[in-house]
Design an enzyme around this catalytic site. Sequence first.
Site, short mmCIF file in Angstrom:
data_model
loop_
_atom_site.label_atom_id
_atom_site.label_comp_id
_atom_site.label_asym_id
_atom_site.label_seq_id
_atom_site.Cartn_x
_atom_site.Cartn_y
_atom_site.Cartn_z
N GLU A 1 0.46 -0.80 0.17
CA GLU A 1 -0.26 0.04 -0.01
C GLU A 1 0.92 1.09 0.21
OE1 GLU A 1 -3.00 -0.31 3.36
OE2 GLU A 1 -2.69 -2.19 2.69
N HIS B 1 -3.47 3.96 4.66
CA HIS B 1 -3.70 2.85 3.86
C HIS B 1 -3.99 2.96 2.49
CE1 HIS B 1 -3.00 0.02 7.74
NE2 HIS B 1 -2.91 0.90 7.82
N GLU C 1 -7.93 4.93 5.08
CA GLU C 1 -8.08 4.74 3.99
C GLU C 1 -7.84 5.54 2.22
OE1 GLU C 1 -7.38 1.29 3.19
OE2 GLU C 1 -7.82 0.08 5.55
#
Length: 528
Positions: A139, A269, A360
């Site tokens: 990631e 992330h 995220e």
Amino acid sequence: MCCDCVCRLTKDCHAEMADNQDNSNDSRRSSQNFPARGYSRRHISLLSACLLAIAYILACLPYPAEAIGQIRWEYHDYAMLHQELDDFRLRWPQLSRVYTIGTSVKGREMYVLEISDNPGVHEVGEPEMKYIANMHGNEPIGRELLIHFAEFLCIQYYKKDFRIQRLVNETRLHILFSMNPDGFQEAYELFNSSQGLSLPYYGRSNANGEDLNRNFPNLNNMAYESERLSGKNHHFIPLKSDLLKLQPETANVLRWLSDYPFVLSANLHEGEMVANYPYDTSRSRRSFYTASPDDAVFKHLAQTYATKHAFMSTRTEPCPYTGAEVFAGGITNGADWYSIRGGMQDYNYLATNCFEITVEIGCLKFPPANRLSRIWDDNKEALIGFMERVHIGIKGRVTDTKEQPIPDAIVKVTGPAINHDITTAIDGDFWRLLMPGLYTITATAPGYEPQSRVATVKRNRSTWMTFTLHKEEPKPECIEEEEDELDNANILFEIKEAFRDMGYAKKKGCGSEPPREQVNRGPLLATP
């Protein structure tokens, strides 16, 4: 050397070079046998002086000469990141410092870049925050965004962007670009060798195959049990068994957290599009909403990132994979999404003073490098806005009557009560993130009388508070000596103890005791 002097020297260099060039042209016209050696030596000397003058000018400039974005939009492997940080340190020496918090399983350094107007120094009252990326090696978007974010802050600072200057002057920022450099290198080499192929779990774990976001000490069970018993509510100490399971990268972060008084953090992330806040671990094995004592603050932090992102809070389509969902407002409680144990954000909250969320920032892991600049545009304002949240709530200092700092003093929010305390740093300073409102704040420390004050917390800025604690008055010693009426009685020790329990005997020097229940017992010793 002053800048004006250097400028005059440079002008003189130019003038003399021009004169010599005219003289050399005249000499060429008058003779074909121009003394080349003398011409070269003279001009080299002049050129050296001018280069020296130019070097001084660059040192005097109000902002670096290369104050334009120089870092390319590409994935930086370990060697390239190392080079960028070396260049960064040379380009922005007044605003940056590079250090390492340790090495990975395979010996790669875990580099941190500090951005501050006074790098390397903790300024009393100035909050410290961190951005962490690439915890999962596959990631890498956050890693690249943070490289450009650091450059952006420095460029805008020297362009006299008021918002950025104030933020850098009043905040000490630490950026850990890769928490998992071994996993990234593995995923990066696959990405390069396969012309953009990225496998879902290839490089996610560290070199020992451990998921670092499941490797932190699990303090939630301690916190939930202590909460049930109305016990301690902060700075829980990990079990030895948990510490023995730590991977090198996790152990490095734990030491890092103990070295710096972090207040705020975001862990970047990829794989979804949502801002996730504590708790990550539910109170049972099932996934359901598990609020922390600071649930309102964490919601606000997550909403800040989501709403300032280009579309995180407003998107209507889920990520293109099975089981994906659209999160209301672009935020979610971690345990309500799915419960995990050993996560980093819960550890930050339960073991330190730091409030961390997990963001995220993209559905796709390892997108083509040509998409990175657009992703940066989507996240730039969110990165700035989230960083500004470190300045909400209260901050201040706890000292004694001699104005000496009291480290590890406990700062409590006692009204309305929030069951999560924080502690002061080594200089006695503290920071407590709070939503706007009226609060009663209490500072306590062993050996000192507690002190309470009322604070009005306003929106988008912190309220400064100072506490001066006074030493506790020593209590008189309790002398184990009974009154004469009992000492003169020839009674066995056991009976004397029974009489004491019944309230007849008093201890001298112990101060007044609360009156016992009066019972008609008659005289102590019956008269014949």
